[in-house]
Design a protein around this motif. Structure first.
Motif, PDB file in Angstrom:
ATOM      1  N   ILE A 190      23.904  26.241  31.226  1.00  0.00           N
ATOM      2  CA  ILE A 190      23.913  27.619  31.710  1.00  0.00           C
ATOM      3  C   ILE A 190      25.315  28.168  31.445  1.00  0.00           C
ATOM      4  N   SER A 191      25.398  29.284  30.765  1.00  0.00           N
ATOM      5  CA  SER A 191      26.711  29.822  30.419  1.00  0.00           C
ATOM      6  C   SER A 191      27.456  30.286  31.667  1.00  0.00           C
ATOM      7  N   GLU A 192      28.775  30.293  31.577  1.00  0.00           N
ATOM      8  CA  GLU A 192      29.594  30.772  32.693  1.00  0.00           C
ATOM      9  C   GLU A 192      29.283  32.239  32.983  1.00  0.00           C
ATOM     10  N   ALA A 193      28.968  32.988  31.935  1.00  0.00           N
ATOM     11  CA  ALA A 193      28.633  34.405  32.126  1.00  0.00           C
ATOM     12  C   ALA A 193      27.386  34.554  32.987  1.00  0.00           C
ATOM     13  N   ASP A 194      26.383  33.710  32.736  1.00  0.00           N
ATOM     14  CA  ASP A 194      25.154  33.765  33.530  1.00  0.00           C
ATOM     15  C   ASP A 194      25.414  33.357  34.974  1.00  0.00           C
ATOM     16  N   VAL A 195      26.272  32.346  35.154  1.00  0.00           N
ATOM     17  CA  VAL A 195      26.631  31.916  36.504  1.00  0.00           C
ATOM     18  C   VAL A 195      27.314  33.057  37.244  1.00  0.00           C
ATOM     19  N   LYS A 196      28.276  33.711  36.577  1.00  0.00           N
ATOM     20  CA  LYS A 196      28.991  34.818  37.208  1.00  0.00           C
ATOM     21  C   LYS A 196      28.057  35.986  37.517  1.00  0.00           C
ATOM     22  N   ASN A 197      27.143  36.272  36.594  1.00  0.00           N
ATOM     23  CA  ASN A 197      26.197  37.364  36.826  1.00  0.00           C
ATOM     24  C   ASN A 197      25.354  37.092  38.067  1.00  0.00           C
ATOM     25  N   TYR A 198      24.900  35.852  38.200  1.00  0.00           N
ATOM     26  CA  TYR A 198      24.090  35.491  39.361  1.00  0.00           C
ATOM     27  C   TYR A 198      24.892  35.654  40.652  1.00  0.00           C
ATOM     28  N   LEU A 199      26.118  35.150  40.644  1.00  0.00           N
ATOM     29  CA  LEU A 199      26.949  35.242  41.840  1.00  0.00           C
ATOM     30  C   LEU A 199      27.251  36.689  42.184  1.00  0.00           C
ATOM     31  N   ASN A 200      27.527  37.510  41.170  1.00  0.00           N
ATOM     32  CA  ASN A 200      27.818  38.924  41.416  1.00  0.00           C
ATOM     33  C   ASN A 200      26.609  39.687  41.943  1.00  0.00           C
ATOM     34  N   GLU A 201      25.424  39.305  41.498  1.00  0.00           N
ATOM     35  CA  GLU A 201      24.207  39.974  41.944  1.00  0.00           C
ATOM     36  C   GLU A 201      23.873  39.658  43.397  1.00  0.00           C
ATOM     37  N   ASN A 202      24.331  38.518  43.863  1.00  0.00           N
ATOM     38  CA  ASN A 202      23.928  38.055  45.187  1.00  0.00           C
ATOM     39  C   ASN A 202      25.056  37.956  46.208  1.00  0.00           C
ATOM     40  N   ASN A 203      26.284  38.185  45.758  1.00  0.00           N
ATOM     41  CA  ASN A 203      27.439  38.081  46.647  1.00  0.00           C
ATOM     42  C   ASN A 203      28.456  39.160  46.308  1.00  0.00           C
ATOM     43  N   ALA A 204      29.306  39.475  47.272  1.00  0.00           N
ATOM     44  CA  ALA A 204      30.356  40.478  47.040  1.00  0.00           C
ATOM     45  C   ALA A 204      31.553  40.156  47.921  1.00  0.00           C
ATOM     46  N   ARG A 205      32.739  40.378  47.364  1.00  0.00           N
ATOM     47  CA  ARG A 205      33.965  40.208  48.144  1.00  0.00           C
ATOM     48  C   ARG A 205      34.424  41.588  48.623  1.00  0.00           C
TER      49      ARG A 205
END
Length: 388
Positions: A190-205
């Motif tokens: 799984i690409s790092e970009a996909d990991v980041k996209n998932y985290l951004n879609e479901n979490n926020a700072r």
């Protein structure tokens, strides 16, 4: 390749033999020291019972709590103590799950879990994987600690510490196989970009300032009072957008509200409020920076809804209005903390691919030679999990 890997082959037999101590052989009757023999591997009774317990708790999700409560009420008022247990468990034990009697469903699920256990052991060896971070030693230390407090409860239902160690080792192997396919450098990485996209879609700072719409006595403000706080909030937002530190601005509001409370509570000393402000000026700034989740409700449901509605972007500072409080919210870069990606990489990969991976593991069980030990299935009944 480390020595730990070798446990899944010949050494596994020795570990399995040790785990039989939790249930033992029935010298005068059928051998119930194992649950099933799958591809030549006998699954210890303790492992069988532990997996049976997992299936039992899965089955509970099919139980109607209202039905159980009604049965318990009837039992307590109309039956003797000895009859109560049978009455309260009847709704569950008579239940049908996916067209099967609950006992049959639980035991079928247990069989599937044992099949997957063997499939994982075999795939771990087939892929030439090994443990690299003292996983077995860590598990042994953890289990010794766990057993000190809960060992007796496990052993009373036939689960030995050795059986639990086998299950935990198998779980670690399953994780290693997942990483082999979906981890960094994996076959289906799984690409790092996909990991980041998932985290951004479901979490926020975010960082935020919570502004109460109440006076110093805790009474809700009227329209004019709310308008005054809104004007104050808008001024704060403008200052933050122009570069002022949000925590410093937040401290200014805290001092303001603390002074209101102090003024409301003082009786004769008119200098109390001033003294409070001077003392608070030396206190550390409050930092409300936090990571919120899309399915969460902190710091409030309204804030979460606004942050994830697609209208807010990194760097924005917004006002979220509620009936009793205003929130000034700054939307930050989720990955501004460099450790965040590292700490959440694995959980994101699993969230993205667990369903696909579980189907893969299930496919490995196809064609297995499964011989159930019917004597064990008859001996180890689900009632043992129902006892108080």
């Amino acid at each position: 390749m480390s020595n730990i890997k070798k446990i899944s082959a010949a050494a596994l037999c020795a570990a399995i033999a040790m785990s039989f101590a939790g249930c033992g052989n029935n010298i005068a009757g059928p051998d119930t020291s194992y649950g099933a023999e799958i591809d030549g591997v006998k699954i210890p009774a303790g492992v069988f019972i532990s997996m049976q317990m997992d299936a039992y708790y899965d089955a509970l999700s099919y139980t109607d709590p209202a039905e159980e409560t009604e049965a318990e009420t009837t039992a307590s008022s109309e039956t003797s103590a000895s009859e109560t247990e049978a009455t309260t468990t009847t709704p569950f034990t008579d239940k049908m799950i996916e067209g099967k009697e609950v006992r049959e469903w639980i035991n079928d699920e247990t069989t599937k879990l044992m099949q997957e256990y063997v499939a994982v052991e075999n795939k771990f060896d087939e892929l030439g994987l090994s443990f690299e971070n003292n996983e077995k030693e860590k598990i042994m230390v953890y289990m010794d600690s766990l057993w000190e407090y809960y060992g007796q409860s496990y052993e009373e239902i036939g689960i030995s510490e050795d059986s639990q160690i086998l299950i935990m080792l198998n779980s670690q192997k399953k994780s290693a196989i997942f990483d082999h396919y979906y981890g960094k450098g994996g076959e289906n990485e799984i690409s790092e970009a996909d990991v980041k996209n998932y985290l951004n879609e479901n979490n926020a700072r975010i960082n935020y300032i919570k502004m109460e719409l109440k006076d110093g006595e805790g009474n809700l403000l009227k329209s004019d009072g709310k308008a005054e706080i809104k004007e104050m909030a808008e001024g704060y937002i403008e200052r933050i957008k122009n570069g002022e530190d949000m925590n410093t601005v937040g401290k200014e509001y805290e001092d303001y509200y603390d002074a209101l409370i102090e003024a409301a509570s003082e009786s004769t000393d008119d200098n109390t409020a001033t003294g409070t402000e001077e003392a608070s000026a030396d206190e550390a700034l409050t930092d409300n920076t936090t990571v919120i989740s899309k399915d969460g409700s902190s710091p409030s449901a309204a804030v979460v809804e606004k942050i994830f509605d697609g209208s807010v972007k990194t760097g924005d500072v917004i006002l979220v209005e509620e009936d009793e409080v205003y929130y000034i919210v700054e939307y930050l870069d989720l990955f501004s903390d460099e450790s965040y990606l590292e700490n959440n990489d694995s959980s994101a990969r699993h969230a993205l691919k667990d369903e696909e991976f579980d189907a893969m593991v299930e496919s490995w069980t196809e064609g297995q030679n499964v011989v159930k030990n019917e004597a064990a299935y008859k001996r180890y009944k689900i009632e043992k999990f129902m006892a108080d």
